[in-house]
Design a protein around this motif. Structure first.
Motif, PDB file in Angstrom:
ATOM      1  N   ALA A   1      -0.313 -13.150  -9.851  1.00  0.00           N
ATOM      2  CA  ALA A   1       0.039 -12.417  -8.642  1.00  0.00           C
ATOM      3  C   ALA A   1      -0.445 -13.221  -7.444  1.00  0.00           C
ATOM      4  O   ALA A   1      -1.132 -14.242  -7.587  1.00  0.00           O
ATOM      5  N   THR A   2      -0.099 -12.756  -6.276  1.00  0.00           N
ATOM      6  CA  THR A   2      -0.607 -13.353  -5.048  1.00  0.00           C
ATOM      7  C   THR A   2      -1.638 -12.396  -4.472  1.00  0.00           C
ATOM      8  O   THR A   2      -1.418 -11.185  -4.415  1.00  0.00           O
ATOM      9  N   TRP A   3      -2.772 -12.956  -4.086  1.00  0.00           N
ATOM     10  CA  TRP A   3      -3.826 -12.173  -3.447  1.00  0.00           C
ATOM     11  C   TRP A   3      -4.426 -12.996  -2.325  1.00  0.00           C
ATOM     12  O   TRP A   3      -4.910 -14.112  -2.559  1.00  0.00           O
ATOM     13  N   ARG A   4      -4.333 -12.483  -1.126  1.00  0.00           N
ATOM     14  CA  ARG A   4      -4.881 -13.148   0.066  1.00  0.00           C
ATOM     15  C   ARG A   4      -4.452 -14.602   0.150  1.00  0.00           C
ATOM     16  O   ARG A   4      -5.238 -15.495   0.445  1.00  0.00           O
TER      17      ARG A   4
ATOM     18  N   GLU B   1      -4.101  -4.490  -3.734  1.00  0.00           N
ATOM     19  CA  GLU B   1      -4.008  -5.650  -2.848  1.00  0.00           C
ATOM     20  C   GLU B   1      -3.169  -6.783  -3.427  1.00  0.00           C
ATOM     21  O   GLU B   1      -2.919  -7.780  -2.751  1.00  0.00           O
ATOM     22  N   LEU B   2      -2.745  -6.669  -4.673  1.00  0.00           N
ATOM     23  CA  LEU B   2      -1.930  -7.713  -5.294  1.00  0.00           C
ATOM     24  C   LEU B   2      -0.471  -7.598  -4.861  1.00  0.00           C
ATOM     25  O   LEU B   2       0.062  -6.498  -4.749  1.00  0.00           O
ATOM     26  N   THR B   3       0.156  -8.740  -4.644  1.00  0.00           N
ATOM     27  CA  THR B   3       1.593  -8.771  -4.354  1.00  0.00           C
ATOM     28  C   THR B   3       2.248  -9.782  -5.297  1.00  0.00           C
ATOM     29  O   THR B   3       1.577 -10.593  -5.925  1.00  0.00           O
ATOM     30  N   HIS B   4       3.557  -9.729  -5.360  1.00  0.00           N
ATOM     31  CA  HIS B   4       4.343 -10.669  -6.156  1.00  0.00           C
ATOM     32  C   HIS B   4       3.801 -10.833  -7.577  1.00  0.00           C
ATOM     33  O   HIS B   4       3.557 -11.951  -8.039  1.00  0.00           O
ATOM     34  N   VAL B   5       3.611  -9.721  -8.270  1.00  0.00           N
ATOM     35  CA  VAL B   5       3.104  -9.752  -9.644  1.00  0.00           C
ATOM     36  C   VAL B   5       4.198 -10.320 -10.558  1.00  0.00           C
ATOM     37  O   VAL B   5       5.358  -9.922 -10.493  1.00  0.00           O
TER      38      VAL B   5
END
Length: 138
Positions: free
Chosen positions: A71-74, A121-125
């Motif tokens: 995923a994307t995080w920060r 807060e995770l995106t694009h999993v």
């Protein structure tokens, strides 16, 4: 949400694999429940036998797979290593030292960084799965 790791499907239910060896898998039952395991598939007690795992014949599995969850995080790509609790995950990343310091990650630029973060807060999993061979020769 699931984490990266090896998983086995037995009688339609999916279990995390804690360990494996020639002809067997050690299934993680924590958070899943004991389920019904056929006597002929069980391989007896394991060292330090516990109720949260069971050792069965690999040939009894319907499927064995490797799963990578990222995923994307920060702004960094992170790999989900496990659930810390119902709302947080453990992660691993190769992001740089400045990112790690700013986000409270522990580790090094040589071995990577680890920490935990809220699921929200995770995106694009992304989930990628690869089937692994199952030994059928007992």
């Amino acid at each position: 949400m699931t984490a990266s790791g090896t998983y086995a499907v037995y009688h339609g239910a999916e279990y995390a694999v804690r360990a494996s060896g020639r002809g067997y898998v050690l299934l993680d039952l924590s958070g899943v429940g004991r389920g019904a395991f056929a006597d002929e598939d069980l391989l007896g007690q394991t060292a330090g036998a516990r109720d949260d795992r069971v050792k069965i014949k690999e040939s009894a599995l319907e499927r064995l797979l490797a799963r990578e969850v990222s995923a994307t995080w920060r702004g960094a790509e992170v790999y989900l290593e496990g659930l810390a609790d119902a709302e947080h995950v453990w992660y691993y990343t190769n992001a740089g030292p400045a990112w790690a310091a700013a986000n409270g990650a522990k580790g090094s630029q040589h071995d990577g960084w680890r920490g935990s973060t809220p699921l929200a807060e995770l995106t694009h999993v992304r989930v990628e799965e690869k089937d692994l061979p199952v030994r059928r020769d007992g």
